[in-house]
Design a protein around this motif. Structure first.
Motif, PDB file in Angstrom:
ATOM      1  N   CYS A 177      -2.565   3.809 -13.925  1.00 31.92           N
ATOM      2  CA  CYS A 177      -3.289   5.150 -13.763  1.00 31.92           C
ATOM      3  C   CYS A 177      -2.482   6.151 -13.276  1.00 31.92           C
ATOM      4  O   CYS A 177      -2.781   7.424 -13.040  1.00 31.92           O
ATOM      5  CB  CYS A 177      -4.383   4.704 -12.912  1.00 31.92           C
ATOM      6  SG  CYS A 177      -4.453   4.345 -11.198  1.00 31.92           S
ATOM      7  N   LEU A 178      -1.241   5.888 -12.743  1.00 28.47           N
ATOM      8  CA  LEU A 178      -0.254   6.879 -11.959  1.00 28.47           C
ATOM      9  C   LEU A 178      -1.026   7.490 -10.577  1.00 28.47           C
ATOM     10  O   LEU A 178      -0.463   8.148  -9.843  1.00 28.47           O
ATOM     11  CB  LEU A 178       0.034   7.883 -12.825  1.00 28.47           C
ATOM     12  CG  LEU A 178       0.561   7.489 -13.960  1.00 28.47           C
ATOM     13  CD1 LEU A 178       1.135   8.585 -15.106  1.00 28.47           C
ATOM     14  CD2 LEU A 178       2.002   6.836 -13.792  1.00 28.47           C
ATOM     15  N   GLU A 179      -1.987   6.655 -10.056  1.00 34.39           N
ATOM     16  CA  GLU A 179      -2.659   7.078  -8.611  1.00 34.39           C
ATOM     17  C   GLU A 179      -2.066   6.060  -7.641  1.00 34.39           C
ATOM     18  O   GLU A 179      -1.572   4.852  -7.898  1.00 34.39           O
ATOM     19  CB  GLU A 179      -4.203   6.604  -8.713  1.00 34.39           C
ATOM     20  CG  GLU A 179      -4.690   7.803  -9.534  1.00 34.39           C
ATOM     21  CD  GLU A 179      -4.981   9.173  -9.199  1.00 34.39           C
ATOM     22  OE1 GLU A 179      -4.768   9.159  -7.827  1.00 34.39           O
ATOM     23  OE2 GLU A 179      -4.771  10.149 -10.003  1.00 34.39           O
ATOM     24  N   PRO A 180      -1.854   6.785  -6.459  1.00 30.84           N
ATOM     25  CA  PRO A 180      -1.296   5.593  -5.364  1.00 30.84           C
ATOM     26  C   PRO A 180      -2.339   4.272  -4.953  1.00 30.84           C
ATOM     27  O   PRO A 180      -3.685   4.313  -5.098  1.00 30.84           O
ATOM     28  CB  PRO A 180      -1.437   6.374  -4.201  1.00 30.84           C
ATOM     29  CG  PRO A 180      -1.868   7.700  -4.416  1.00 30.84           C
ATOM     30  CD  PRO A 180      -2.319   7.748  -6.085  1.00 30.84           C
ATOM     31  N   ARG A 181      -1.863   3.109  -4.702  1.00 29.50           N
ATOM     32  CA  ARG A 181      -2.381   2.243  -4.333  1.00 29.50           C
ATOM     33  C   ARG A 181      -2.608   2.309  -2.928  1.00 29.50           C
ATOM     34  O   ARG A 181      -1.496   2.340  -1.939  1.00 29.50           O
ATOM     35  CB  ARG A 181      -1.842   0.731  -4.586  1.00 29.50           C
ATOM     36  CG  ARG A 181      -1.834   0.744  -6.309  1.00 29.50           C
ATOM     37  CD  ARG A 181      -1.153  -0.667  -6.853  1.00 29.50           C
ATOM     38  NE  ARG A 181       0.256  -0.765  -6.392  1.00 29.50           N
ATOM     39  CZ  ARG A 181       0.738  -1.631  -5.299  1.00 29.50           C
ATOM     40  NH1 ARG A 181       0.288  -2.470  -4.763  1.00 29.50           N
ATOM     41  NH2 ARG A 181       2.111  -1.587  -5.370  1.00 29.50           N
TER      42      ARG A 181
ATOM     43  N   ALA B 279       2.910  -4.553  -9.363  1.00 25.39           N
ATOM     44  CA  ALA B 279       1.496  -4.720  -8.835  1.00 25.39           C
ATOM     45  C   ALA B 279       0.736  -3.541  -9.452  1.00 25.39           C
ATOM     46  O   ALA B 279       1.232  -2.518  -9.637  1.00 25.39           O
ATOM     47  CB  ALA B 279       1.625  -4.627  -7.315  1.00 25.39           C
ATOM     48  N   PHE B 280      -0.516  -3.605  -9.646  1.00 27.30           N
ATOM     49  CA  PHE B 280      -1.381  -2.672 -10.220  1.00 27.30           C
ATOM     50  C   PHE B 280      -2.761  -2.508  -9.318  1.00 27.30           C
ATOM     51  O   PHE B 280      -3.355  -3.843  -9.086  1.00 27.30           O
ATOM     52  CB  PHE B 280      -1.717  -2.765 -11.625  1.00 27.30           C
ATOM     53  CG  PHE B 280      -0.307  -3.185 -12.450  1.00 27.30           C
ATOM     54  CD1 PHE B 280       0.363  -1.908 -12.896  1.00 27.30           C
ATOM     55  CD2 PHE B 280      -0.070  -4.296 -12.851  1.00 27.30           C
ATOM     56  CE1 PHE B 280       1.698  -2.003 -13.484  1.00 27.30           C
ATOM     57  CE2 PHE B 280       1.331  -4.577 -13.400  1.00 27.30           C
ATOM     58  CZ  PHE B 280       2.255  -3.343 -13.665  1.00 27.30           C
ATOM     59  N   HIS B 281      -3.523  -1.529  -9.738  1.00 24.35           N
ATOM     60  CA  HIS B 281      -5.082  -1.824  -9.273  1.00 24.35           C
ATOM     61  C   HIS B 281      -5.728  -2.964 -10.098  1.00 24.35           C
ATOM     62  O   HIS B 281      -5.463  -2.740 -11.206  1.00 24.35           O
ATOM     63  CB  HIS B 281      -5.741  -0.307  -9.681  1.00 24.35           C
ATOM     64  CG  HIS B 281      -5.140   0.769  -8.602  1.00 24.35           C
ATOM     65  ND1 HIS B 281      -4.577   1.920  -9.165  1.00 24.35           N
ATOM     66  CD2 HIS B 281      -5.560   0.929  -7.268  1.00 24.35           C
ATOM     67  CE1 HIS B 281      -4.604   2.602  -8.180  1.00 24.35           C
ATOM     68  NE2 HIS B 281      -4.998   2.167  -6.965  1.00 24.35           N
ATOM     69  N   LYS B 282      -6.501  -3.757  -9.491  1.00 26.40           N
ATOM     70  CA  LYS B 282      -7.200  -4.735 -10.214  1.00 26.40           C
ATOM     71  C   LYS B 282      -7.954  -3.993 -11.774  1.00 26.40           C
ATOM     72  O   LYS B 282      -7.581  -4.560 -12.562  1.00 26.40           O
ATOM     73  CB  LYS B 282      -8.054  -5.279  -9.334  1.00 26.40           C
ATOM     74  CG  LYS B 282      -8.961  -6.419 -10.038  1.00 26.40           C
ATOM     75  CD  LYS B 282      -9.915  -6.906  -8.901  1.00 26.40           C
ATOM     76  CE  LYS B 282     -10.750  -8.207  -9.742  1.00 26.40           C
ATOM     77  NZ  LYS B 282     -11.681  -8.755  -8.890  1.00 26.40           N
ATOM     78  N   ALA B 283      -8.561  -2.922 -11.387  1.00 27.70           N
ATOM     79  CA  ALA B 283      -9.462  -2.607 -12.423  1.00 27.70           C
ATOM     80  C   ALA B 283      -8.355  -2.067 -13.729  1.00 27.70           C
ATOM     81  O   ALA B 283      -8.732  -2.391 -14.915  1.00 27.70           O
ATOM     82  CB  ALA B 283     -10.216  -1.375 -12.172  1.00 27.70           C
ATOM     83  N   CYS B 284      -7.365  -1.238 -13.258  1.00 27.79           N
ATOM     84  CA  CYS B 284      -6.404  -0.809 -14.272  1.00 27.79           C
ATOM     85  C   CYS B 284      -5.843  -2.247 -15.055  1.00 27.79           C
ATOM     86  O   CYS B 284      -5.619  -1.934 -15.963  1.00 27.79           O
ATOM     87  CB  CYS B 284      -5.490  -0.070 -13.404  1.00 27.79           C
ATOM     88  SG  CYS B 284      -5.915   1.305 -12.634  1.00 27.79           S
TER      89      CYS B 284
ATOM     90  N   ALA C  63       0.835  -1.317  -0.243  1.00 33.71           N
ATOM     91  CA  ALA C  63       0.043   0.125   0.024  1.00 33.71           C
ATOM     92  C   ALA C  63       1.003   1.348   0.066  1.00 33.71           C
ATOM     93  O   ALA C  63       1.857   1.286   0.552  1.00 33.71           O
ATOM     94  CB  ALA C  63      -1.113  -0.054   1.290  1.00 33.71           C
ATOM     95  N   GLY C  64       0.665   2.213  -0.868  1.00 33.98           N
ATOM     96  CA  GLY C  64       1.245   3.631  -0.758  1.00 33.98           C
ATOM     97  C   GLY C  64       2.115   3.557  -1.992  1.00 33.98           C
ATOM     98  O   GLY C  64       2.628   4.633  -2.431  1.00 33.98           O
ATOM     99  N   GLU C  65       2.389   2.406  -2.751  1.00 38.38           N
ATOM    100  CA  GLU C  65       3.227   2.592  -3.955  1.00 38.38           C
ATOM    101  C   GLU C  65       2.104   2.927  -5.112  1.00 38.38           C
ATOM    102  O   GLU C  65       0.805   2.850  -4.934  1.00 38.38           O
ATOM    103  CB  GLU C  65       3.776   1.340  -4.273  1.00 38.38           C
ATOM    104  CG  GLU C  65       4.402   0.547  -3.305  1.00 38.38           C
ATOM    105  CD  GLU C  65       4.860  -1.049  -3.818  1.00 38.38           C
ATOM    106  OE1 GLU C  65       4.838  -1.074  -4.767  1.00 38.38           O
ATOM    107  OE2 GLU C  65       5.714  -1.408  -2.755  1.00 38.38           O
ATOM    108  N   GLN C  66       2.533   3.579  -6.176  1.00 31.64           N
ATOM    109  CA  GLN C  66       1.841   4.252  -7.142  1.00 31.64           C
ATOM    110  C   GLN C  66       1.390   2.988  -8.366  1.00 31.64           C
ATOM    111  O   GLN C  66       2.241   2.111  -8.381  1.00 31.64           O
ATOM    112  CB  GLN C  66       2.691   5.093  -8.082  1.00 31.64           C
ATOM    113  CG  GLN C  66       1.982   5.825  -9.258  1.00 31.64           C
ATOM    114  CD  GLN C  66       2.974   6.901  -9.529  1.00 31.64           C
ATOM    115  OE1 GLN C  66       3.967   6.782  -9.709  1.00 31.64           O
ATOM    116  NE2 GLN C  66       1.940   8.021 -10.005  1.00 31.64           N
ATOM    117  N   CYS C  67       0.313   2.939  -8.737  1.00 29.63           N
ATOM    118  CA  CYS C  67      -0.162   2.082  -9.882  1.00 29.63           C
ATOM    119  C   CYS C  67       0.355   2.684 -11.113  1.00 29.63           C
ATOM    120  O   CYS C  67       0.416   3.994 -11.516  1.00 29.63           O
ATOM    121  CB  CYS C  67      -1.695   2.058 -10.082  1.00 29.63           C
ATOM    122  SG  CYS C  67      -2.257   0.921 -11.266  1.00 29.63           S
ATOM    123  N   SER C  68       1.130   1.907 -12.030  1.00 30.10           N
ATOM    124  CA  SER C  68       2.130   2.445 -13.013  1.00 30.10           C
ATOM    125  C   SER C  68       1.003   2.601 -14.297  1.00 30.10           C
ATOM    126  O   SER C  68       1.455   3.044 -15.134  1.00 30.10           O
ATOM    127  CB  SER C  68       3.045   1.470 -13.320  1.00 30.10           C
ATOM    128  OG  SER C  68       3.952   1.543 -12.354  1.00 30.10           O
TER     129      SER C  68
END
Length: 73
Positions: free
Chosen positions: A9-13, A27-32, A2-7
């Motif tokens: 969407c560039l938003e924090p996870r 690792a990425f957001h599931k939806a992304c 947690a706290g790392e960025q989704c590469s």
């Protein structure tokens, strides 16, 4: 994690976000990741080939610790 960025969407996870971790370890957001993998069969960062695998029952209960994850190979 947690706290790392989704590469993608560039938003924090954040803790509690549904997250997918690919075999390469990225690792990425599931939806992304779902959107990305609907058009490409590679990791968005390292371009390693990706194949879906079904998570074991013990893996699918990962939401209990606040970080829901699914693994891809």
């Amino acid at each position: 994690m947690a706290g790392e960025q989704c590469s993608i969407c560039l938003e924090p996870r954040r803790k509690g976000d549904a997250t997918w971790v690919l075999k390469c370890g990225h690792a990425f957001h599931k939806a992304c990741c779902q959107r990305w993998l609907s058009g490409a069969a590679t990791c968005p960062l390292c371009k390693q080939p990706v194949e879906r695998r079904r998570p074991a029952a013990s893996e699918s209960s990962g939401a209990a610790n606040g970080d829901a994850q699914e693994a891809y190979t």
